[in-house]
Design a protein around this motif. Structure first.
Motif, PDB file in Angstrom:
ATOM      1  N   LEU A  14       0.769  -1.280  -0.082  1.00 38.25           N
ATOM      2  CA  LEU A  14      -0.189   0.131   0.094  1.00 38.25           C
ATOM      3  C   LEU A  14       0.800   1.147  -0.267  1.00 38.25           C
ATOM      4  O   LEU A  14       0.523   2.272  -0.351  1.00 38.25           O
ATOM      5  CB  LEU A  14      -0.895   0.060   1.165  1.00 38.25           C
ATOM      6  CG  LEU A  14      -2.202  -0.993   1.280  1.00 38.25           C
ATOM      7  CD1 LEU A  14      -2.917  -1.095   2.663  1.00 38.25           C
ATOM      8  CD2 LEU A  14      -3.046  -0.778   0.065  1.00 38.25           C
ATOM      9  N   VAL A  15       1.931   1.251   0.778  1.00 33.23           N
ATOM     10  CA  VAL A  15       2.863   2.337   0.720  1.00 33.23           C
ATOM     11  C   VAL A  15       3.361   2.566  -0.465  1.00 33.23           C
ATOM     12  O   VAL A  15       3.409   3.845  -1.119  1.00 33.23           O
ATOM     13  CB  VAL A  15       4.088   2.119   1.697  1.00 33.23           C
ATOM     14  CG1 VAL A  15       5.098   3.328   1.792  1.00 33.23           C
ATOM     15  CG2 VAL A  15       3.149   2.100   3.307  1.00 33.23           C
ATOM     16  N   VAL A  16       3.876   1.521  -1.231  1.00 34.85           N
ATOM     17  CA  VAL A  16       4.462   1.783  -2.748  1.00 34.85           C
ATOM     18  C   VAL A  16       3.337   2.383  -3.565  1.00 34.85           C
ATOM     19  O   VAL A  16       3.722   3.308  -4.260  1.00 34.85           O
ATOM     20  CB  VAL A  16       5.110   0.267  -3.128  1.00 34.85           C
ATOM     21  CG1 VAL A  16       5.549   0.597  -4.494  1.00 34.85           C
ATOM     22  CG2 VAL A  16       5.978  -0.104  -2.379  1.00 34.85           C
ATOM     23  N   ALA A  17       2.355   1.762  -3.555  1.00 35.32           N
ATOM     24  CA  ALA A  17       1.367   2.211  -4.407  1.00 35.32           C
ATOM     25  C   ALA A  17       0.848   3.713  -4.249  1.00 35.32           C
ATOM     26  O   ALA A  17       0.560   4.638  -5.113  1.00 35.32           O
ATOM     27  CB  ALA A  17      -0.025   1.495  -4.232  1.00 35.32           C
ATOM     28  N   SER A  18       0.682   4.078  -2.922  1.00 32.73           N
ATOM     29  CA  SER A  18       0.429   5.413  -2.732  1.00 32.73           C
ATOM     30  C   SER A  18       1.735   6.572  -3.158  1.00 32.73           C
ATOM     31  O   SER A  18       1.243   7.506  -3.754  1.00 32.73           O
ATOM     32  CB  SER A  18       0.181   5.782  -1.311  1.00 32.73           C
ATOM     33  OG  SER A  18       1.367   5.117  -0.374  1.00 32.73           O
ATOM     34  N   ALA A  19       2.829   6.129  -3.122  1.00 31.45           N
ATOM     35  CA  ALA A  19       3.888   6.798  -3.592  1.00 31.45           C
ATOM     36  C   ALA A  19       4.031   7.044  -5.072  1.00 31.45           C
ATOM     37  O   ALA A  19       4.224   7.904  -5.538  1.00 31.45           O
ATOM     38  CB  ALA A  19       5.038   6.289  -2.937  1.00 31.45           C
ATOM     39  N   VAL A  21       1.093   6.718  -6.753  1.00 35.46           N
ATOM     40  CA  VAL A  21      -0.145   7.676  -7.228  1.00 35.46           C
ATOM     41  C   VAL A  21       0.385   9.233  -7.034  1.00 35.46           C
ATOM     42  O   VAL A  21       0.322  10.072  -7.766  1.00 35.46           O
ATOM     43  CB  VAL A  21      -1.136   7.669  -6.462  1.00 35.46           C
ATOM     44  CG1 VAL A  21      -2.029   8.325  -6.581  1.00 35.46           C
ATOM     45  CG2 VAL A  21      -1.710   5.947  -6.738  1.00 35.46           C
ATOM     46  N   CYS A  22       1.181   9.587  -6.008  1.00 34.65           N
ATOM     47  CA  CYS A  22       1.726  11.037  -5.849  1.00 34.65           C
ATOM     48  C   CYS A  22       2.698  11.309  -6.824  1.00 34.65           C
ATOM     49  O   CYS A  22       2.679  12.500  -7.347  1.00 34.65           O
ATOM     50  CB  CYS A  22       2.335  10.728  -4.431  1.00 34.65           C
ATOM     51  SG  CYS A  22       1.055  10.744  -3.107  1.00 34.65           S
ATOM     52  N   LEU A  23       3.557  10.322  -7.183  1.00 31.38           N
ATOM     53  CA  LEU A  23       4.689  10.943  -8.172  1.00 31.38           C
ATOM     54  C   LEU A  23       4.042  10.989  -9.475  1.00 31.38           C
ATOM     55  O   LEU A  23       4.296  12.102 -10.328  1.00 31.38           O
ATOM     56  CB  LEU A  23       5.677   9.481  -8.240  1.00 31.38           C
ATOM     57  CG  LEU A  23       6.484   9.663  -9.425  1.00 31.38           C
ATOM     58  CD1 LEU A  23       7.544  10.980  -9.084  1.00 31.38           C
ATOM     59  CD2 LEU A  23       7.617   8.497  -9.550  1.00 31.38           C
ATOM     60  N   SER A  24       2.802  10.248  -9.857  1.00 28.84           N
ATOM     61  CA  SER A  24       2.317  10.367 -11.429  1.00 28.84           C
ATOM     62  C   SER A  24       1.529  11.574 -11.188  1.00 28.84           C
ATOM     63  O   SER A  24       1.419  12.370 -12.117  1.00 28.84           O
ATOM     64  CB  SER A  24       1.466   9.091 -11.810  1.00 28.84           C
ATOM     65  OG  SER A  24       0.346   9.248 -10.630  1.00 28.84           O
ATOM     66  N   ALA A  25       0.831  12.131  -9.907  1.00 23.72           N
ATOM     67  CA  ALA A  25       0.000  13.311  -9.930  1.00 23.72           C
ATOM     68  C   ALA A  25       0.977  14.701 -10.373  1.00 23.72           C
ATOM     69  O   ALA A  25       0.575  15.591 -10.751  1.00 23.72           O
ATOM     70  CB  ALA A  25      -0.703  13.367  -8.678  1.00 23.72           C
ATOM     71  N   SER A  26       2.237  14.321  -9.548  1.00 27.24           N
ATOM     72  CA  SER A  26       3.279  15.738  -9.725  1.00 27.24           C
ATOM     73  C   SER A  26       3.485  15.830 -11.104  1.00 27.24           C
ATOM     74  O   SER A  26       3.718  17.012 -11.593  1.00 27.24           O
ATOM     75  CB  SER A  26       4.305  15.295  -8.745  1.00 27.24           C
ATOM     76  OG  SER A  26       4.845  13.980  -9.078  1.00 27.24           O
ATOM     77  N   LEU A  27       3.987  14.602 -11.517  1.00 28.81           N
ATOM     78  CA  LEU A  27       4.254  14.771 -13.130  1.00 28.81           C
ATOM     79  C   LEU A  27       3.330  15.245 -13.809  1.00 28.81           C
ATOM     80  O   LEU A  27       3.613  16.025 -15.133  1.00 28.81           O
ATOM     81  CB  LEU A  27       4.792  13.309 -13.610  1.00 28.81           C
ATOM     82  CG  LEU A  27       6.269  12.730 -12.889  1.00 28.81           C
ATOM     83  CD1 LEU A  27       6.340  11.364 -13.350  1.00 28.81           C
ATOM     84  CD2 LEU A  27       7.239  13.768 -13.273  1.00 28.81           C
ATOM     85  N   TYR A  28       1.972  14.910 -13.639  1.00 30.38           N
ATOM     86  CA  TYR A  28       0.726  15.256 -14.347  1.00 30.38           C
ATOM     87  C   TYR A  28       0.559  16.688 -14.486  1.00 30.38           C
ATOM     88  O   TYR A  28       0.420  17.655 -15.481  1.00 30.38           O
ATOM     89  CB  TYR A  28      -0.412  14.630 -14.096  1.00 30.38           C
ATOM     90  CG  TYR A  28      -1.846  14.958 -14.775  1.00 30.38           C
ATOM     91  CD1 TYR A  28      -2.136  14.433 -16.284  1.00 30.38           C
ATOM     92  CD2 TYR A  28      -2.438  15.953 -14.434  1.00 30.38           C
ATOM     93  CE1 TYR A  28      -3.000  14.810 -17.022  1.00 30.38           C
ATOM     94  CE2 TYR A  28      -3.671  16.411 -15.140  1.00 30.38           C
ATOM     95  CZ  TYR A  28      -3.804  15.762 -16.272  1.00 30.38           C
ATOM     96  OH  TYR A  28      -5.068  16.050 -17.152  1.00 30.38           O
TER      97      TYR A  28
END
Length: 252
Positions: A14-19, A21-28
């Motif tokens: 879960l920790v890896v998945a949330s990380a 998601v945050c990374l893809s949002a920042s790149l978007y």
């Protein structure tokens, strides 16, 4: 112990998945925006008056409409400036042709209305169509939708033929056309009534007529004597006609 290890594995996932998601949002959010620097405008809704459309034709064009009188005991006849309708059980009806409108009755169940003034043509078309509703079995039926624009009510139809082959030639003699198409004797064909034929050269034939059927039939009669063959292309062709060529047999 195994139960605790499974819980720890799920938590790590879960920790890896949330990380991620945050990374893809920042790149978007950092992607280049195509609308950068542009001012957003509010939607513009034009007034009804600006949405009117009109078809503009040449000054010599005619507005044209055709109607059919359908049903037993239904017919139409033109007498001078009056158009007389027989509408079966509804009885006869007569309409006077207004100035600036031309009416023709090519057949006893057809009416052709034409004129340069669009409003006058539309008004008279409304009177004709209002005589009797088209029920499918009888009534006044319009042919096509809206008004057509034509240059003339008496168009001239034309077809052009070209003779391709050694020694092929054509000539008009009186009311006949003489064709030399490689046979042992020339072919003499009578020219149909209403068809005019000219030969600008020995290998060209130009047919014109006011009757579309007649000019087409005459062209067919001529072409039937030597249709284009697909190996050497010899024969009588319509202008612009494409012949699919075939490759002949080669000697081994």
């Amino acid at each position: 112990v195994g139960h605790h290890n499974t819980r720890r594995g799920l938590m790590a996932a879960l920790v890896v998945a949330s990380a991620l998601v945050c990374l893809s949002a920042s790149l978007y959010d950092r992607r280049p925006r195509l609308d950068a620097g542009l001012v957003q405008r509010t939607a513009f809704t034009p007034r009804h008056g600006t949405l009117t459309r009109s078809v503009r034709g040449n000054a010599a064009d005619l507005y044209y409409k055709k109607f059919q009188v359908v049903g037993t005991g239904h017919d139409v006849a033109l007498e001078g400036k009056n158009v007389n309708f027989n509408l079966g059980s509804d009885g006869p009806a007569t309409l006077s042709v207004p100035d600036g409108v031309e009416v023709r009755v090519p057949r006893k169940n057809e009416v052709v209305i034409a004129g340069k003034d669009k409003e006058k043509v539309l008004d008279f078309c409304g009177q004709v169509q209002g005589l009797k509703k088209d029920t499918g079995k009888e009534g006044v039926r319009r042919v096509g939708k809206g008004l057509r624009q034509v240059e003339t009510l008496d168009p001239t139809y034309e077809k052009k033929l070209k003779l391709i082959g050694v020694g092929y030639r054509a000539a008009v003699k009186g009311k006949t056309i003489v064709l030399n198409l490689g046979y042992s004797h020339p072919i003499t064909l009578p020219i149909l009534e209403g068809v005019d034929i000219k030969c600008p050269s020995n290998t060209e034939i130009v047919l014109t007529s006011k009757n579309a059927w007649a000019v087409g039939q005459m062209a067919y009669n001529i072409r039937e004597w030597r249709k284009p063959e697909p190996y050497k292309g010899k024969g009588i062709r319509f202008e612009g006609e494409h012949i699919a060529m075939k490759e002949g047999k080669r000697k081994k």
